[in-house]
Design an enzyme around this catalytic site. Structure first.
Site, PDB file in Angstrom:
ATOM      1  N   ASP A 161     -46.504 -40.007  94.192  1.00  0.00           N
ATOM      2  CA  ASP A 161     -46.780 -38.598  94.484  1.00  0.00           C
ATOM      3  C   ASP A 161     -47.586 -38.666  95.744  1.00  0.00           C
ATOM      4  O   ASP A 161     -47.325 -37.903  96.937  1.00  0.00           O
ATOM      5  CB  ASP A 161     -47.349 -37.821  93.392  1.00  0.00           C
ATOM      6  CG  ASP A 161     -46.566 -38.016  92.254  1.00  0.00           C
ATOM      7  OD1 ASP A 161     -45.537 -37.275  92.163  1.00  0.00           O
ATOM      8  OD2 ASP A 161     -47.086 -38.481  91.217  1.00  0.00           O
ATOM      9  N   HIS A 189     -48.456 -35.766  87.005  1.00  0.00           N
ATOM     10  CA  HIS A 189     -47.204 -36.181  87.416  1.00  0.00           C
ATOM     11  C   HIS A 189     -46.083 -35.624  86.879  1.00  0.00           C
ATOM     12  O   HIS A 189     -45.540 -35.796  85.966  1.00  0.00           O
ATOM     13  CB  HIS A 189     -47.011 -37.680  87.116  1.00  0.00           C
ATOM     14  CG  HIS A 189     -45.779 -38.337  87.689  1.00  0.00           C
ATOM     15  ND1 HIS A 189     -45.287 -38.201  89.208  1.00  0.00           N
ATOM     16  CD2 HIS A 189     -44.472 -38.746  87.036  1.00  0.00           C
ATOM     17  CE1 HIS A 189     -44.237 -38.638  89.246  1.00  0.00           C
ATOM     18  NE2 HIS A 189     -43.357 -39.069  87.978  1.00  0.00           N
TER      19      HIS A 189
HETATM   20  N1  LIG Z   1     -44.846 -42.312  86.951  1.00  0.00           N
HETATM   21  C1  LIG Z   1     -44.079 -42.276  87.801  1.00  0.00           C
HETATM   22  O1  LIG Z   1     -44.240 -41.936  89.224  1.00  0.00           O
HETATM   23  C2  LIG Z   1     -42.582 -42.638  87.595  1.00  0.00           C
HETATM   24  C3  LIG Z   1     -41.757 -42.885  88.697  1.00  0.00           C
HETATM   25  C4  LIG Z   1     -40.409 -43.360  88.273  1.00  0.00           C
HETATM   26  C5  LIG Z   1     -39.981 -43.435  86.959  1.00  0.00           C
HETATM   27  N2  LIG Z   1     -40.764 -43.209  86.060  1.00  0.00           N
HETATM   28  C6  LIG Z   1     -40.542 -43.506  84.718  1.00  0.00           C
HETATM   29  O2  LIG Z   1     -40.374 -44.861  84.233  1.00  0.00           O
HETATM   30  C7  LIG Z   1     -39.535 -44.919  83.157  1.00  0.00           C
HETATM   31  C8  LIG Z   1     -38.787 -46.271  83.151  1.00  0.00           C
HETATM   32  O3  LIG Z   1     -37.712 -46.111  84.417  1.00  0.00           O
HETATM   33  P1  LIG Z   1     -36.600 -46.909  84.615  1.00  0.00           P
HETATM   34  O4  LIG Z   1     -35.944 -46.593  85.830  1.00  0.00           O
HETATM   35  O5  LIG Z   1     -37.169 -48.216  84.671  1.00  0.00           O
HETATM   36  O6  LIG Z   1     -35.643 -46.829  83.254  1.00  0.00           O
HETATM   37  P2  LIG Z   1     -34.711 -47.894  82.635  1.00  0.00           P
HETATM   38  O7  LIG Z   1     -33.882 -47.000  81.592  1.00  0.00           O
HETATM   39  O8  LIG Z   1     -34.156 -48.558  83.716  1.00  0.00           O
HETATM   40  O9  LIG Z   1     -35.417 -48.986  82.018  1.00  0.00           O
HETATM   41  C9  LIG Z   1     -36.400 -48.730  81.000  1.00  0.00           C
HETATM   42  C10 LIG Z   1     -36.266 -50.075  80.158  1.00  0.00           C
HETATM   43  O10 LIG Z   1     -37.392 -49.790  79.069  1.00  0.00           O
HETATM   44  C11 LIG Z   1     -36.873 -50.338  77.863  1.00  0.00           C
HETATM   45  N3  LIG Z   1     -37.534 -50.039  76.769  1.00  0.00           N
HETATM   46  C12 LIG Z   1     -37.329 -48.535  76.045  1.00  0.00           C
HETATM   47  N4  LIG Z   1     -37.866 -48.273  75.053  1.00  0.00           N
HETATM   48  C13 LIG Z   1     -39.069 -49.598  75.120  1.00  0.00           C
HETATM   49  C14 LIG Z   1     -40.081 -50.002  74.297  1.00  0.00           C
HETATM   50  N5  LIG Z   1     -40.293 -49.366  73.153  1.00  0.00           N
HETATM   51  N6  LIG Z   1     -40.636 -51.567  74.701  1.00  0.00           N
HETATM   52  C15 LIG Z   1     -40.322 -51.888  75.583  1.00  0.00           C
HETATM   53  N7  LIG Z   1     -39.272 -51.523  76.537  1.00  0.00           N
HETATM   54  C16 LIG Z   1     -38.705 -50.590  76.093  1.00  0.00           C
HETATM   55  C17 LIG Z   1     -35.172 -50.302  77.926  1.00  0.00           C
HETATM   56  O11 LIG Z   1     -34.706 -51.031  77.119  1.00  0.00           O
HETATM   57  C18 LIG Z   1     -35.170 -50.479  79.424  1.00  0.00           C
HETATM   58  O12 LIG Z   1     -34.785 -51.743  79.999  1.00  0.00           O
HETATM   59  C19 LIG Z   1     -38.923 -43.720  82.656  1.00  0.00           C
HETATM   60  O13 LIG Z   1     -39.806 -42.794  81.939  1.00  0.00           O
HETATM   61  C20 LIG Z   1     -39.445 -43.024  84.208  1.00  0.00           C
HETATM   62  O14 LIG Z   1     -39.003 -41.559  84.044  1.00  0.00           O
HETATM   63  C21 LIG Z   1     -41.886 -42.847  86.090  1.00  0.00           C
HETATM   64  O1  LIG Z   2     -38.625 -37.918  88.435  1.00  0.00           O
HETATM   65  C1  LIG Z   2     -38.610 -38.721  87.867  1.00  0.00           C
HETATM   66  O2  LIG Z   2     -38.034 -38.305  86.536  1.00  0.00           O
HETATM   67  C2  LIG Z   2     -38.763 -40.121  87.844  1.00  0.00           C
HETATM   68  C3  LIG Z   2     -40.334 -40.283  88.400  1.00  0.00           C
HETATM   69  O3  LIG Z   2     -41.129 -39.833  87.762  1.00  0.00           O
HETATM   70  C4  LIG Z   2     -40.434 -39.805  89.955  1.00  0.00           C
HETATM   71  O4  LIG Z   2     -41.227 -39.112  90.176  1.00  0.00           O
HETATM   72  O5  LIG Z   2     -39.345 -40.189  90.921  1.00  0.00           O
END
Ligand SMILES: NC(=O)c1ccc[n+]([C@@H]2O[C@H](COP(=O)([O-])OP(=O)(O)OC[C@H]3O[C@@H](n4cnc5c(N)ncnc54)[C@H](O)[C@@H]3O)[C@@H](O)[C@H]2O)c1
Ligand SMILES: O=C(O)C[C@H](O)C(=O)O
Length: 329
Positions: A161, A189
């Site tokens: 952000d 967030h």
């Molecule tokens: N804070 C932020 O700014 C931010 C930004 C982008 C995404 N995210 C979040 O990050 C997370 C992951 O996103 P992504 O695009 O990589 O998703 P994705 O689905 O591509 O990958 C997630 C992975 O986590 C694994 N997983 C699920 N449960 C698990 C567990 N208990 N232990 C270990 N691994 C596990 C899944 O098998 C998968 O491979 C999501 O919750 C997304 O919303 C946060």
């Molecule tokens: O927006 C989402 O759900 C993914 C991530 O937290 C983001 O900010 O891009």
């Protein structure tokens, strides 16, 4: 050959999208420094272990000089054994039309189990970054399930952000992100976050003197708040490379320090600073040095606008906390 001892870095969700954009950069030294060997300790759920094996094959094929070892497992106590850094990415991402807190039910249990595992086996100085959404409340769950670790070791990611807010402001003021200093993201967030320009400068000039108030309140703030949703709409999947980049930057800053005369935004344990309820994981402006963070003191939050926005995002975090009370020992 480097003389430094390798550091252990755990990454969960290691076969997922964000990790695919992150692991290679960690292994090449972009997170902890070009002289710091790392051992990657990768956690996945059992059905994703085959996919993880493919990622590990690719990591091996890069022949990174700093990559001193790789662990791949579906057991959190193996993944977190003696780790110095833990990036908790593994969790379900949201789809179109969802708020991040809609993921609470699906994801919260992951972080209570992982908090317990960190408590049991990680280094006592482990630095934890929660990326999986809803990140602040997941970080709170992990922290509360790790009673033997300092709550300050648990952080949530709002650096994405922060970076979004810098880039949007640089675009508007015809400058570059290098000219933008002292950005702040307050709170969660989520779409209640408060991107605050009160202290921000562009080329040394107050940002709020360079943009009009209507743009700030009615275009800029909502765009930063909704950027994640806009990416999901456009890409059909949530941000991955920019999230990976922000996670690396968060850990790098925590480990190696902030630039002079600037700060970053981090979701950290509130000790009541700025009147925010103690114990919430709330995003504050932070400086880092010697591997520790501190909340910047004395930022002007006296306007009614700031007070309202900071309280609204605090309120949302309190509600999320109350919704997972059963997971908070
Ligand atoms: N804070 C932020 O700014 C931010 C930004 C982008 C995404 N995210 C979040 O990050 C997370 C992951 O996103 P992504 O695009 O990589 O998703 P994705 O689905 O591509 O990958 C997630 C992975 O986590 C694994 N997983 C699920 N449960 C698990 C567990 N208990 N232990 C270990 N691994 C596990 C899944 O098998 C998968 O491979 C999501 O919750 C997304 O919303 C946060
Ligand atoms: O927006 C989402 O759900 C993914 C991530 O937290 C983001 O900010 O891009």
């Amino acid at each position: 050959m480097s003389m430094k001892q390798p550091l252990r870095v755990a990454v969960t969700g290691a076969a997922g999208n964000i990790s695919y954009a992150m692991l290679f950069r960690i292994a090449s030294g972009e997170m902890l420094g070009k002289d710091q060997p790392v051992i990657l300790q990768l956690l996945e759920i059992t059905p994703a272990l085959d996919a993880l094996k493919g990622v590990v094959m690719e990591l091996e094929d890069c022949a990174f000089p700093l990559l001193a070892g790789i662990v791949q497992t579906d057991d959190a106590t193996v993944a977190f054994k003696d780790v110095d850094y833990a990036l908790l990415v593994g969790a379900r991402p949201r789809g179109p039309g969802m708020e991040r807190k809609d993921l609470l039910e699906a994801n919260a249990a992951i972080f209570s189990a992982q908090g317990k595992a960190l408590n049991e086996v990680a280094s006592r100085d482990v630095k934890v970054l929660v990326v999986g959404n809803p990140a602040n409340t997941n970080a709170l769950i992990a922290q509360r399930n790790a009673p033997d670790l300092d709550p300050r070791n648990f952080t949530a990611m709002t650096r994405l952000d922060h970076n979004r807010a810098m880039a949007q402001l640089a675009g508007k003021t015809d400058s570059t992100v290098n000219d933008v200093k002292k950005m702040i993201i307050w709170g969660n967030h989520s779409s209640t976050q408060y991107p605050d320009l009160t202290a921000c400068t562009v080329n040394g000039k107050p940002a709020l003197d360079l943009v009009d108030r209507d743009w700030y309140e009615n275009t800029y703030i909502p765009e930063v708040q909704q950027r994640g949703a806009a990416i999901i709409k456009a890409r059909g999947a949530s941000s991955a490379a920019s999230a990976a980049n922000a996670a690396i930057a968060h850990m790098r800053t925590w480990a190696l320090g902030t630039d002079e005369n600037d700060w970053v935004s981090m979701g950290v344990y509130s000790n009541g600073e700025y009147g925010i309820a103690k114990g919430l994981i709330y995003s504050f402006p932070c400086t880092c040095s010697n591997g520790d963070w501190s909340i910047v003191d004395g930022v002007d939050v006296s306007s009614d606008f700031s007070k309202e926005k900071m309280a609204a995002t605090e309120q949302e975090l309190s509600e999320e906390r109350d919704a997972v009370a059963h997971l908070l020992p």
